[in-house]
Design a protein around this motif. Structure first.
Motif, PDB file in Angstrom:
ATOM      1  N   GLU A  33       0.900  -1.149   0.005  1.00  0.00           N
ATOM      2  CA  GLU A  33       0.068   0.043   0.028  1.00  0.00           C
ATOM      3  C   GLU A  33       1.026   1.219   0.015  1.00  0.00           C
ATOM      4  OE1 GLU A  33      -2.846   2.325   3.102  1.00  0.00           O
ATOM      5  OE2 GLU A  33      -2.861   0.280   3.085  1.00  0.00           O
ATOM      6  N   TRP A  34       2.002   1.343   0.710  1.00  0.00           N
ATOM      7  CA  TRP A  34       2.874   2.482   0.736  1.00  0.00           C
ATOM      8  C   TRP A  34       3.420   2.572  -0.630  1.00  0.00           C
ATOM      9  CZ3 TRP A  34       8.134   1.515   0.036  1.00  0.00           C
ATOM     10  CH2 TRP A  34       8.954   2.765  -0.040  1.00  0.00           C
ATOM     11  N   PHE A  35       3.953   1.404  -1.251  1.00  0.00           N
ATOM     12  CA  PHE A  35       4.583   1.652  -2.547  1.00  0.00           C
ATOM     13  C   PHE A  35       3.776   2.143  -3.462  1.00  0.00           C
ATOM     14  CE2 PHE A  35       6.780   0.365  -6.199  1.00  0.00           C
ATOM     15  CZ  PHE A  35       8.016   0.912  -6.031  1.00  0.00           C
ATOM     16  N   LEU A  36       2.373   1.906  -3.510  1.00  0.00           N
ATOM     17  CA  LEU A  36       1.409   2.409  -4.462  1.00  0.00           C
ATOM     18  C   LEU A  36       1.283   3.813  -4.232  1.00  0.00           C
ATOM     19  CD1 LEU A  36      -1.109  -0.518  -4.516  1.00  0.00           C
ATOM     20  CD2 LEU A  36       0.571   0.109  -6.301  1.00  0.00           C
ATOM     21  N   THR A  37       1.104   4.212  -2.755  1.00  0.00           N
ATOM     22  CA  THR A  37       1.107   5.753  -2.504  1.00  0.00           C
ATOM     23  C   THR A  37       2.194   6.410  -3.080  1.00  0.00           C
ATOM     24  OG1 THR A  37      -0.328   4.850  -0.503  1.00  0.00           O
ATOM     25  CG2 THR A  37       0.612   7.210  -0.742  1.00  0.00           C
ATOM     26  N   LEU A  38       3.369   5.805  -2.955  1.00  0.00           N
ATOM     27  CA  LEU A  38       4.500   6.663  -3.469  1.00  0.00           C
ATOM     28  C   LEU A  38       4.630   6.737  -4.961  1.00  0.00           C
ATOM     29  CD1 LEU A  38       7.506   7.461  -3.300  1.00  0.00           C
ATOM     30  CD2 LEU A  38       8.284   5.320  -2.920  1.00  0.00           C
ATOM     31  N   GLU A  39       4.073   5.661  -5.793  1.00  0.00           N
ATOM     32  CA  GLU A  39       3.888   5.714  -6.927  1.00  0.00           C
ATOM     33  C   GLU A  39       3.041   6.699  -7.751  1.00  0.00           C
ATOM     34  OE1 GLU A  39       2.893   1.746  -8.243  1.00  0.00           O
ATOM     35  OE2 GLU A  39       4.860   1.090  -8.510  1.00  0.00           O
ATOM     36  N   GLU A  40       1.974   6.591  -6.889  1.00  0.00           N
ATOM     37  CA  GLU A  40       0.875   7.842  -7.159  1.00  0.00           C
ATOM     38  C   GLU A  40       1.206   9.293  -6.773  1.00  0.00           C
ATOM     39  OE1 GLU A  40      -2.229   8.866  -4.209  1.00  0.00           O
ATOM     40  OE2 GLU A  40      -3.417   7.884  -5.500  1.00  0.00           O
ATOM     41  N   ALA A  41       2.431   9.321  -5.879  1.00  0.00           N
ATOM     42  CA  ALA A  41       2.797  10.729  -5.494  1.00  0.00           C
ATOM     43  C   ALA A  41       3.858  11.179  -6.639  1.00  0.00           C
ATOM     44  CB  ALA A  41       3.735  10.804  -4.222  1.00  0.00           C
TER      45      ALA A  41
END
Length: 222
Positions: A33-41
């Motif tokens: 979930e964290w990595f997907l949030t980072l990609e989104e950022a």
């Protein structure tokens, strides 16, 4: 033919972050979930024409994940995240495959969304730095992958057409960006990574860097 490699997840194993997420959230799955949030950022900042360094976005993604789960993210948690990121171990097949590719005469380039200092540290810690002819970071052009400008940056460095580059990554979005810039592409299906070939078909597709390397070398000989 110049081979261009993504770093995190493609060559280095981000599973090393799992203990940190288990400690903070009590659930290892939150790492995804964290990595997907980072990609989104980084995609959002790129689309908006803005730029913030990778480390700041990584910490922000951790804080956002904490807010979703009602977990307080301390400064120490954020420091530990960045410390682990620069010491990620390589996947077992990474070094042997890079050595064979280099011996076969390929020029190897590292291209990361992280900062140049961070990726230099990552590759040194993983024992991979000497296997690359050049290490490049999008921080130099302040535009994240998958913007076509990131791949053109590599082509400009080598003074070649993007058609002479092969972008190798474990992320479909990275390869779609590379293909849009004119590059050839190779997908590595690392654990949990998939690509929808009905949407995008990479030039090479394998479940390991070893197999992908064999495919590349066989096609060139043919």
């Amino acid at each position: 033919m110049i081979l261009v490699f993504d770093i995190n997840e493609t060559l280095l194993d981000t599973a090393a972050l799992t203990p940190l997420f288990e400690k903070i959230f009590g659930n290892a799955a939150v790492r995804g979930e964290w990595f997907l949030t980072l990609e989104e950022a980084w995609m959002t900042t790129t689309l908006a024409g803005r730029y913030l360094p990778f480390g700041l976005l990584a910490k922000s993604a951790l804080r956002q994940t904490g807010l979703r789960h009602g977990v307080d993210i301390s400064d120490d948690h954020q420091r530990q995240l960045l410390d682990i990121l620069v010491t990620l171990p390589p996947h077992p097949d990474t070094a042997p495959a890079l050595i064979k590719l280099r011996a076969a005469g390929y020029q190897l380039t590292a291209l990361t969304n992280g900062t140049l200092d961070a990726v230099q540290c990552q590759l040194e810690q993983a024992g991979l730095r000497d296997l690359f002819d050049v290490v490049l970071s999008v921080d130099s052009i302040e535009t994240y992958k998958p913007s076509p400008k990131a791949y053109q940056y590599v082509a400009d460095h080598w003074q070649v057409s993007p058609r002479e580059l092969v972008m190798i990554a474990a992320h479909g979005w990275d390869l779609i960006g590379a293909a849009s810039a004119g590059c050839m592409t190779g997908f590595i299906a690392r654990p949990g990574k998939v690509i929808d070939t009905q949407l995008f078909e990479p030039d090479w597709h394998a479940d390991s860097l070893t197999t992908l390397s064999q495919q590349l070398m066989a096609d060139v000989k043919a």
